[in-house]
Every structure is written in C-alpha cells, then in structure tokens.
Design an enzyme around this catalytic site. Structure first.
Site, mmCIF file in Angstrom:
data_model
loop_
_atom_site.group_PDB
_atom_site.id
_atom_site.type_symbol
_atom_site.label_atom_id
_atom_site.label_comp_id
_atom_site.label_asym_id
_atom_site.label_seq_id
_atom_site.Cartn_x
_atom_site.Cartn_y
_atom_site.Cartn_z
ATOM 1 N N ASP A 261 23.774 -20.741 -0.685
ATOM 2 C CA ASP A 261 23.143 -21.597 -1.683
ATOM 3 C C ASP A 261 23.842 -22.952 -1.789
ATOM 4 O O ASP A 261 23.314 -23.873 -2.406
ATOM 5 C CB ASP A 261 23.161 -20.924 -3.063
ATOM 6 C CG ASP A 261 21.869 -20.163 -3.362
ATOM 7 O OD1 ASP A 261 20.832 -20.518 -2.760
ATOM 8 O OD2 ASP A 261 21.894 -19.238 -4.187
ATOM 9 N N GLN B 35 21.717 -14.424 -7.397
ATOM 10 C CA GLN B 35 20.483 -14.933 -7.990
ATOM 11 C C GLN B 35 20.762 -15.424 -9.409
ATOM 12 O O GLN B 35 21.267 -14.675 -10.256
ATOM 13 C CB GLN B 35 19.406 -13.845 -8.004
ATOM 14 C CG GLN B 35 18.061 -14.308 -8.487
ATOM 15 C CD GLN B 35 17.436 -15.353 -7.571
ATOM 16 O OE1 GLN B 35 17.494 -15.229 -6.359
ATOM 17 N NE2 GLN B 35 16.831 -16.372 -8.154
ATOM 18 N N LYS C 254 12.624 -14.217 -0.870
ATOM 19 C CA LYS C 254 13.725 -14.463 0.062
ATOM 20 C C LYS C 254 13.875 -13.323 1.068
ATOM 21 O O LYS C 254 14.109 -13.558 2.259
ATOM 22 C CB LYS C 254 15.025 -14.681 -0.720
ATOM 23 C CG LYS C 254 15.005 -15.959 -1.554
ATOM 24 C CD LYS C 254 16.132 -16.028 -2.563
ATOM 25 C CE LYS C 254 15.988 -17.259 -3.443
ATOM 26 N NZ LYS C 254 17.008 -17.348 -4.512
#
Length: 284
Positions: free
Chosen positions: A119, A94, A50
């Site tokens: 997200d 994460q 990422k």
C-alpha cells in the site's frame, strides 16, 4: 467542448493483462496477504475485489479475517509472522481499523516490512517520496499520476488538490512537485472555489456530493473525482458529471474512475515487492 470521460477500468485492464503475462513465467507465484480486522461489509467488499484481481493475474492471495476485538499485540504478532514468511511477498492491512485499533494506525503501519508494504503506507516508504526514486508508493496516488501524465504534462501546470489524506493527497502532491507541477492543497472543502477555477488539474477528495459544477472549472481542466458518497440510492462523487461535461477537458468520474485503476496499481506494487525479494535473493 467535448469532454473526454476517462475510464479507469479500461486502463486497469491493460495493466492487468501485462502483469498476467509476467506472472505466468514466475515461480513461485507472487502472494499477497490481506489483514482484515472486524466485519465491516464495505471493507469486506474491497478485500474481495483485491482477491479477485490477484487471482486474475495468476497470483495468490491470502485473506486473514481477525475478530473485531483483536488487540494491538495480537495484530502486531500476526504481522510479524507475515513479515518473516518468505512465501508472502506483499502485506496490506485493510483500513480503517475498528475500535481502539484506529488510534494505533501508525504503529500498525510502521510494523509492516518495508519491502512487503504494497500500500506504500510505511513511514519509510512515505519518506522515500522526498527522494528519487521512491520505492512503494500509495496506489491511489499512482493511479492519479497515471491519469494526469497520460493526458497532460504536469510541468508548469497548476494542480489543485482538495483534501489532506495521507494515502492520496500528500503523496500525490510530492509526486507532482517532482514533475514540476505547481501544487495547491486545500485541506478541507472550504473556500475552494476561487482556486479551483484556476486549476489546470483538479483532484477533489473531500466535499459534498456533486458539489463541483461547471462554474467552478477552468475550461479544458483535467478533473479527477476522488470522492465517494451514497446519494439518492446510488454511488456518486464530489463532481457533478452532468454539469461539468462540456466544460472539463477530461473527467475521471465516480463510479468507474480511479477505483479500478487503484487496484491495478496495487498489483503493480505486489510485483515490485516480489522482484525486490525473490530476484534480490537470487542475486545472493
């Protein structure tokens, strides 16, 4: 039948090239903050991917690695700081979280700023999927929708989703229903074969390595493999590509399928969050 192998990396490259052009004209640059708790190597690998992707489009990425014994109070405090930081336009935690924090996942996700939740995991953003238009949507669901709509018109098709995850199956089901698809969810890979054999679109997230064979498919089906396994020293998914080639119309394999495209959709979400914060602020 010739099976089209869908290469997510090629689709991702097109998206990233477009985003790079846009970011080149932006100031300040979009900035993503990634919170990683613990030392899980697989999670570290995803974070590095990422970071690299954000750098490729000219954005900025700040990875914050917190120790394994970080408490919920400490993690929420770090998120509050990032929520309040005007230079941070996107935040992701994460997953999975380690240890006791795993049971507090909903609390952690609920603490994120709705407009920085790249997200798409905040309960508000998940709830917006029931309305039109949604705001920030799960990257995995967006990646699958990009593929499905590129090759098929979802309206009237039977889409079978094997799995039950909040980050892929649940949001994808809502996106598909909004496009007129008939959706069947099989939460566990149990007695899935009969329904899968009627699917125009089959997305398989749960199950055994290489369990989906040609006999399980409707001829010409679009098959998206969303599994991840180590088998005989190599990465594979839930679909046996050797078996289904020649029966499927389109196959999104593992590796090289939705993984690269998922990260590209994360970058799109970062730009969506950036516009909402920076351009909306300018309007004031």
């Amino acid at each position: 039948m010739d099976t089209v192998i869908v290469k997510g990396s090629e689709m991702a490259s097109v998206i990233k090239a477009k985003l790079k052009e846009e970011v080149n004209d932006l100031f300040p640059k979009p900035q993503l903050a990634i919170l990683l708790v613990g030392d899980d190597e697989e999670s570290r690998r995803y974070v590095r991917l990422k970071e690299k992707a954000v750098d490729e489009i000219g954005g900025q990425c700040r990875a914050i690695n917190l120790p394994e014994n970080t408490t919920l109070v400490e993690l929420l405090g770090q998120i509050r700081e990032l929520n309040a930081d005007p230079h941070t336009h996107g935040i992701l935690v994460q997953l999975p979280l380690p240890g006791p924090l795993a049971t507090e996942q909903e609390t952690v996700l609920s603490s994120l700023s709705v407009v920085k939740d790249v997200d798409g995991f905040h309960p508000f953003n998940r709830g917006k999927l029931f309305s039109t238009p949604p705001f920030l949507v799960s990257c995995a669901a967006l990646a699958c929708m990009d593929i499905i709509t590129m090759y098929r018109n979802p309206r009237g098709l039977l889409t079978v989703l094997v799995g039950d995850s909040f980050d892929l199956v649940q949001p994808l089901a809502l996106l598909l229903m909004a496009r007129g698809s008939r959706v069947c969810i099989i939460p566990e890979a149990h007695e899935w074969e009969e329904v899968a054999a009627r699917a125009d679109v089959l997305v398989v997230e749960k199950g055994r390595p290489l369990m989906v064979k040609a006999d399980h498919l409707k001829p010409g089906a679009l098959v998206i493999d969303a599994g991840f396994h180590w088998e005989a020293g190599r990465v594979c998914g839930n679909v046996d590509p050797m078996s289904v080639t020649g029966k499927a119309g389109w196959l999104v394999p593992v590796p090289g399928g939705i993984g690269p495209l998922l990260i590209a959709k994360l970058l799109e979400n970062l730009l969506t969050a950036y516009r909402e914060q920076v351009f909306a602020a300018d309007d004031w």
